[in-house]
Design a protein around this motif. Structure first.
Motif, PDB file in Angstrom:
ATOM      1  N   PHE A   1     -18.788  14.734 -21.102  1.00  0.00           N
ATOM      2  CA  PHE A   1     -19.473  14.941 -22.433  1.00  0.00           C
ATOM      3  C   PHE A   1     -18.344  15.490 -23.418  1.00  0.00           C
ATOM      4  N   PRO A   2     -17.314  14.991 -23.668  1.00  0.00           N
ATOM      5  CA  PRO A   2     -16.183  15.669 -24.376  1.00  0.00           C
ATOM      6  C   PRO A   2     -16.571  15.992 -25.929  1.00  0.00           C
ATOM      7  N   MET A   3     -17.355  15.501 -26.658  1.00  0.00           N
ATOM      8  CA  MET A   3     -17.816  15.685 -27.832  1.00  0.00           C
ATOM      9  C   MET A   3     -19.201  16.078 -28.202  1.00  0.00           C
ATOM     10  N   ALA A   4     -19.635  16.618 -29.091  1.00  0.00           N
ATOM     11  CA  ALA A   4     -21.000  17.028 -29.491  1.00  0.00           C
ATOM     12  C   ALA A   4     -21.607  15.670 -30.094  1.00  0.00           C
ATOM     13  N   VAL A   5     -20.701  15.035 -30.680  1.00  0.00           N
ATOM     14  CA  VAL A   5     -20.857  13.933 -31.685  1.00  0.00           C
ATOM     15  C   VAL A   5     -19.897  12.961 -31.515  1.00  0.00           C
ATOM     16  N   ASP A   6     -19.996  11.744 -30.930  1.00  0.00           N
ATOM     17  CA  ASP A   6     -18.924  10.592 -30.757  1.00  0.00           C
ATOM     18  C   ASP A   6     -18.815   9.951 -32.003  1.00  0.00           C
ATOM     19  N   GLU A   7     -17.298   9.509 -32.007  1.00  0.00           N
ATOM     20  CA  GLU A   7     -16.896   8.851 -33.236  1.00  0.00           C
ATOM     21  C   GLU A   7     -17.232   7.445 -33.290  1.00  0.00           C
ATOM     22  N   PRO A   8     -17.883   6.654 -33.989  1.00  0.00           N
ATOM     23  CA  PRO A   8     -17.983   5.479 -33.909  1.00  0.00           C
ATOM     24  C   PRO A   8     -16.822   4.803 -34.465  1.00  0.00           C
ATOM     25  N   ARG A   9     -16.632   3.317 -33.884  1.00  0.00           N
ATOM     26  CA  ARG A   9     -15.431   2.713 -34.142  1.00  0.00           C
ATOM     27  C   ARG A   9     -16.013   1.591 -35.136  1.00  0.00           C
ATOM     28  N   THR A  10     -14.749   1.017 -35.802  1.00  0.00           N
ATOM     29  CA  THR A  10     -15.463  -0.194 -36.619  1.00  0.00           C
ATOM     30  C   THR A  10     -15.161  -1.382 -35.711  1.00  0.00           C
ATOM     31  N   MET A  11     -15.600  -2.541 -36.123  1.00  0.00           N
ATOM     32  CA  MET A  11     -15.044  -3.800 -35.306  1.00  0.00           C
ATOM     33  C   MET A  11     -14.064  -4.037 -35.405  1.00  0.00           C
ATOM     34  N   ASP A  12     -12.997  -3.713 -36.279  1.00  0.00           N
ATOM     35  CA  ASP A  12     -11.680  -4.177 -36.279  1.00  0.00           C
ATOM     36  C   ASP A  12     -10.929  -3.160 -35.245  1.00  0.00           C
ATOM     37  N   GLU A  13     -11.305  -1.800 -35.022  1.00  0.00           N
ATOM     38  CA  GLU A  13     -10.689  -0.997 -34.203  1.00  0.00           C
ATOM     39  C   GLU A  13     -11.090  -1.296 -32.823  1.00  0.00           C
ATOM     40  N   VAL A  14     -12.328  -1.943 -32.508  1.00  0.00           N
ATOM     41  CA  VAL A  14     -12.863  -2.258 -31.292  1.00  0.00           C
ATOM     42  C   VAL A  14     -12.158  -3.563 -30.894  1.00  0.00           C
ATOM     43  N   VAL A  15     -11.973  -4.575 -31.694  1.00  0.00           N
ATOM     44  CA  VAL A  15     -11.560  -5.834 -31.284  1.00  0.00           C
ATOM     45  C   VAL A  15      -9.889  -5.430 -31.110  1.00  0.00           C
ATOM     46  N   GLU A  16      -9.013  -4.649 -31.633  1.00  0.00           N
ATOM     47  CA  GLU A  16      -7.843  -4.329 -31.457  1.00  0.00           C
ATOM     48  C   GLU A  16      -7.724  -3.799 -30.247  1.00  0.00           C
TER      49      GLU A  16
END
Length: 173
Positions: free
Chosen positions: A149-164
């Motif tokens: 559990f590295p962070m208290a709040v996970d950062e969401p990724r955009t679709m473009d970031e995930v596709v990359e």
């Protein structure tokens, strides 16, 4: 973007994860997984559980594929097909490292699309899968000697970031 588009995006990632675990479990024996050098800090009791836990994660990914594909069809869409992949690992430790990366990417991908889903039933199902993906990520973070559990709040990724990220494993679609 329609709910079917978002679901097919999620299905693309679930196909990738499903194929990854299927291939890895065909490639490595239980003993090879238990003896992965990344697990050297753990006792035998934990290492003995790794193959079954990896099989469970793989079964979850297969269930996610089925559930999302069925939902796409129920909404009148055509589910995307599984692609061909090259995951690039050459030993059990690398396999577990790629698993960690894929699961953490999946968590951030679901979080990144949560606000784009219109249908409450689709949103509910996606949140349920997101929670399971987060448990997978925590397990694989721990196996890779990282904080589950590295962070208290996970950062969401955009679709473009995930596709990359995902496209580095896709050989042919």
């Amino acid at each position: 973007m329609s709910d079917v588009d978002v679901l097919n995006y999620a299905l693309t990632l679930e196909h990738l994860e499903n194929a990854f675990y299927r291939e890895g479990l065909e490639t490595y024996s239980d003993d090879e997984l238990m003896d992965a050098s990344v697990l050297s800090e753990y006792g035998e009791g934990i290492r003995m559980n790794v193959p079954d836990h990896i099989r469970t994660v793989g079964a979850h990914e297969a269930a996610h594929v089925s559930a999302i594909a069925d939902t796409v069809e129920q909404l009148g869409g055509t589910p995307v097909e599984e692609a061909e992949y090259d995951f690039g690992y050459t030993n059990p430790s690398e396999f577990l490292g790629v698993a960690r990366a894929l699961e953490n990417t999946g968590v951030s991908a679901y979080a990144g699309q949560a606000g784009t889903v219109a249908d409450d039933a689709v949103f509910g199902a996606a949140v349920g899968i997101h929670a399971v993906e987060a448990r997978h990520a925590a397990f694989l973070n721990e196996l890779n000697v990282e904080s589950p559990f590295p962070m208290a709040v996970d950062e969401p990724r955009t679709m473009d970031e995930v596709v990359e990220i995902a496209s580095q494993f896709i050989v042919e679609q």
